[in-house]
Write an enzyme that holds these catalytic residues in place. Sequence first.
Site, mmCIF file in Angstrom:
data_model
loop_
_atom_site.group_PDB
_atom_site.id
_atom_site.type_symbol
_atom_site.label_atom_id
_atom_site.label_comp_id
_atom_site.label_asym_id
_atom_site.label_seq_id
_atom_site.Cartn_x
_atom_site.Cartn_y
_atom_site.Cartn_z
ATOM 1 N N ARG A 112 0.815 -1.400 -0.030
ATOM 2 C CA ARG A 112 -0.059 -0.057 0.117
ATOM 3 C C ARG A 112 0.872 1.396 0.202
ATOM 4 O O ARG A 112 2.212 1.136 0.108
ATOM 5 C CB ARG A 112 -1.001 -0.084 1.366
ATOM 6 C CG ARG A 112 -0.271 0.242 2.579
ATOM 7 C CD ARG A 112 -1.138 0.059 3.814
ATOM 8 N NE ARG A 112 -0.508 0.037 4.801
ATOM 9 C CZ ARG A 112 -1.050 -0.078 6.044
ATOM 10 N NH1 ARG A 112 -2.335 -0.057 6.366
ATOM 11 N NH2 ARG A 112 -0.243 -0.231 7.288
ATOM 12 N N CYS A 116 4.232 8.338 -5.816
ATOM 13 C CA CYS A 116 4.952 9.251 -5.593
ATOM 14 C C CYS A 116 4.139 10.550 -5.220
ATOM 15 O O CYS A 116 3.505 10.923 -5.835
ATOM 16 C CB CYS A 116 5.856 9.427 -6.852
ATOM 17 S SG CYS A 116 6.394 11.074 -7.359
ATOM 18 N N GLU A 151 -2.773 7.857 7.234
ATOM 19 C CA GLU A 151 -1.401 8.060 7.725
ATOM 20 C C GLU A 151 -0.269 8.508 6.624
ATOM 21 O O GLU A 151 0.491 7.512 6.092
ATOM 22 C CB GLU A 151 -0.940 6.734 8.286
ATOM 23 C CG GLU A 151 -1.499 6.027 9.363
ATOM 24 C CD GLU A 151 -0.987 5.064 10.265
ATOM 25 O OE1 GLU A 151 -0.206 4.269 9.537
ATOM 26 O OE2 GLU A 151 -1.246 4.619 11.452
ATOM 27 N N CYS A 159 10.257 10.542 -2.404
ATOM 28 C CA CYS A 159 10.328 10.004 -3.927
ATOM 29 C C CYS A 159 11.442 10.585 -4.499
ATOM 30 O O CYS A 159 11.493 11.761 -4.553
ATOM 31 C CB CYS A 159 9.083 9.914 -4.410
ATOM 32 S SG CYS A 159 9.368 9.351 -6.213
ATOM 33 N N CYS A 161 12.464 10.216 -7.874
ATOM 34 C CA CYS A 161 11.996 10.109 -9.317
ATOM 35 C C CYS A 161 12.230 11.530 -9.885
ATOM 36 O O CYS A 161 12.199 12.498 -9.254
ATOM 37 C CB CYS A 161 10.783 9.533 -9.552
ATOM 38 S SG CYS A 161 9.443 10.804 -9.572
ATOM 39 N N GLU A 307 -6.671 5.397 16.169
ATOM 40 C CA GLU A 307 -6.324 3.911 15.936
ATOM 41 C C GLU A 307 -5.573 3.598 16.975
ATOM 42 O O GLU A 307 -4.673 4.128 17.484
ATOM 43 C CB GLU A 307 -5.369 3.626 14.813
ATOM 44 C CG GLU A 307 -6.131 3.604 13.355
ATOM 45 C CD GLU A 307 -5.149 3.076 12.094
ATOM 46 O OE1 GLU A 307 -4.196 2.599 12.639
ATOM 47 O OE2 GLU A 307 -5.479 3.601 11.150
ATOM 48 N N GLU A 355 -2.383 -8.295 7.593
ATOM 49 C CA GLU A 355 -2.841 -8.163 8.874
ATOM 50 C C GLU A 355 -3.803 -8.935 9.443
ATOM 51 O O GLU A 355 -4.447 -8.941 10.485
ATOM 52 C CB GLU A 355 -3.350 -6.682 8.876
ATOM 53 C CG GLU A 355 -2.303 -5.652 8.702
ATOM 54 C CD GLU A 355 -2.829 -4.163 8.776
ATOM 55 O OE1 GLU A 355 -4.026 -4.038 8.276
ATOM 56 O OE2 GLU A 355 -2.018 -3.488 8.930
ATOM 57 N N LYS A 356 -3.688 -10.321 9.109
ATOM 58 C CA LYS A 356 -4.463 -11.328 9.624
ATOM 59 C C LYS A 356 -4.568 -11.671 10.996
ATOM 60 O O LYS A 356 -5.290 -12.206 11.891
ATOM 61 C CB LYS A 356 -4.620 -12.666 8.669
ATOM 62 C CG LYS A 356 -3.561 -13.309 8.400
ATOM 63 C CD LYS A 356 -3.738 -14.467 7.329
ATOM 64 C CE LYS A 356 -2.563 -15.210 6.998
ATOM 65 N NZ LYS A 356 -1.495 -14.247 6.442
ATOM 66 N N HIS A 358 -3.411 -9.483 13.090
ATOM 67 C CA HIS A 358 -3.681 -8.409 13.998
ATOM 68 C C HIS A 358 -5.150 -8.236 14.946
ATOM 69 O O HIS A 358 -6.057 -8.969 14.529
ATOM 70 C CB HIS A 358 -3.775 -7.052 13.156
ATOM 71 C CG HIS A 358 -3.500 -5.719 13.723
ATOM 72 N ND1 HIS A 358 -4.541 -5.158 14.586
ATOM 73 C CD2 HIS A 358 -2.627 -4.783 13.581
ATOM 74 C CE1 HIS A 358 -4.233 -3.969 15.164
ATOM 75 N NE2 HIS A 358 -2.652 -3.760 14.611
HETATM 76 C C1 GAL Z 1 -1.952 1.560 11.051
HETATM 77 C C2 GAL Z 1 -2.683 1.599 9.718
HETATM 78 C C3 GAL Z 1 -3.827 0.725 9.649
HETATM 79 C C4 GAL Z 1 -3.467 -0.597 10.016
HETATM 80 C C5 GAL Z 1 -2.821 -0.470 11.515
HETATM 81 C C6 GAL Z 1 -2.077 -1.941 11.903
HETATM 82 O O1 GAL Z 1 -0.444 2.191 10.768
HETATM 83 O O2 GAL Z 1 -2.967 2.931 9.493
HETATM 84 O O3 GAL Z 1 -4.217 0.593 8.282
HETATM 85 O O4 GAL Z 1 -2.436 -1.060 9.434
HETATM 86 O O5 GAL Z 1 -1.569 0.304 11.256
HETATM 87 O O6 GAL Z 1 -1.549 -1.739 13.202
#
Ligand code: GAL
Length: 654
Positions: A112, A116, A151, A159, A161, A307, A355-356, A358
């Site tokens: 992900r 650039c 983020e 970048c 380029c 988050e 991220e399975k 997580h």
């Molecule tokens: C953050 C991100 C989320 C997820 C999370 C996992 O940095 O914004 O999409 O990846 O970490 O901890």
Amino acid sequence: MSRLTRVEGLLYGGDYNPEQWPEEVWQEDAALMREAGVSLATVGVFSWARLQPGPDAWDFGWFDRLLDLLHAHGIAVDLATATASPPAWLVRAHPDVLPVTADGVRLEFGSRQHYCPSSPVYRNAALTLTRKLAERYGDHPALALWHVHNEYGDHVTECFCPRSADHFRAWLRDRYGTVDGLNHAWGTGFWSQRYGTYDEIEPPRTAPGPVNPTQLLDWRRFCSDALLGLHRAERAVLAEITPDVPATTNFMSMFKPLDYWKWAAHEDFVSDDAYPDPADPEAHVTASLNYDLMRSLKQGTPWLLMEQAPSAVSWRPVNVPKKPGLQRLWSLQAVARGADGVLYFQWRASRAGAEKYHSALLPHGGTASRGWRETVRFGAELARLAEVAGSRVTADVAIVLDWDAWWALEADDHPSARMRWPELLRPWYAALHARGVTIDFVPPHADPTRYRAVLAPNLHLLRTADAARLTSYVRDGGHLVCGPFSGVVDEHDHIHDGGAPGPLADLLGLRVDEFWPVPDGDRVRLASGAEATLWTEWIEPTTAAVHDSYATGPLAGQPAVTRNQAGEGAAWYLSCHLPDAVGDVLDRAHRAAGRGRGPDAGGPGAAQDAAYAQKSRMIRGGVGPAIAYCVSRTDTAPVDGVRCAAVPLPPTQP
Ligand code: GAL
């Protein structure tokens, strides 16, 4: 009404990635969100490829149904602009969307953030998507907040380029005008680096040896600004179409690549993603530091924990879960430090993808899991604290944080490569945290007069105007404590005339004769018994009084810690790094300050107690102070599952 969005109380919820699930599951999700007390769901963060499956193909039907469903269940939406992960068709049609490293490697699709920051193709595509979403959902009753991108800079901060090079040159032209101005600022008389025209300038790609440090410093400034430019462009589209819907982008705590002072000015409120490590016994101090920064970025206004992990993350080498009660404790810590909501990554645990493993509010084990029980319990608890929303935390001690100074400090070819801002800052913050002193962070150009004390663990780069402001602050009765290797260079990273501490020389009442970094593993003892690591300096006091001296090492007998009376106030200087004893120096500074504007003028913890007392006043009825007190103490409680559980619960029936 909450200060952050139209949703009342403290926000609760998290990232919801519906494209990972069949629609039948959404029904269950919405019902369970309601059961857990979720008030805000962040949706669409990684939905670009589903929303726009081809250059001229749009698929909004499923997203319409999703928003309607959430709304029907009383769940408001934090709608992402979905621009953080461009679809495959875009990068295959325009490979130069992909970013290039300093070594010339083009990063591939398949993760992900593969774009650039200076790519016009990416920018146009992102703005088209943002516009489509704003036009379609601007009036949707579920929409409470815009989640701009995700983020910025998480994986790709720069970048190299050719497009980025053009962009960099344009940025430099704006900054310096003539190429002579740039030659002066970059000190290109050195090593025959003089430029005849702007066209000769490139980004600081991998070179045979040390790269021009001012070029690097400007590159860091440019990279932060380039991403901010993208952010502002998305914000402008949203402001045009939905001027009344608040917007924020999720910051990443104290993040070196982005100058969040500049960024925060463009947010309706600050939001943060924080992932303290449950395996780190001092993680709560790190979290506290970051939360204090988030609160400070917009001058103390409430912020949002956008988050955090309900339990383990998936991206450390070893991902330790949170013991029972720990996510509650750390969430309350954020609230205590000014957050008006607690959100998580993510709602339902993924079954596929990177991220399975997580954690999630709804774990793989579903409603039979321990995690789910905590999710429901904490949702109910947060609802009972609703009246905290909108109240302020105040501090009367400030730490100066300057991204320019951070970047300049950590440049190569310095007397020691060990002088890193987080390591220098940490003992100062930890000492104050242990003493219960609430801290604000301030930029170097802020007016510090409302603080009883200002601490500068390091200001390697210091502009003359900022030094003058600090000088007037002290002369008018303020107290400054300044750490080593400060006042060394100006905004162009040129050594100040006469050397360190440059424009602070009169205020501190000393000159630095020479830097004496400490070899790895060595410790230097001071007369007081304190021990220095990393760094010492040979200083020559002019008017400053000596408060501590070196007792061992090459500087034995020389002054180490000084205090200079200046007007009504005083300026302290620590010429060394004191990882364990900086708190003792701060205590001495407090005592010497008496009951004037010194940091502990009200006694240890007084500032923090006053702040939380203020928060408690916002809570109606006799139970208010009890809630506030409980919340205020959570972040100093030991990080231990059993002890956490001992933190008093607020009464259930206010
Ligand atoms: C953050 C991100 C989320 C997820 C999370 C996992 O940095 O914004 O999409 O990846 O970490 O901890």
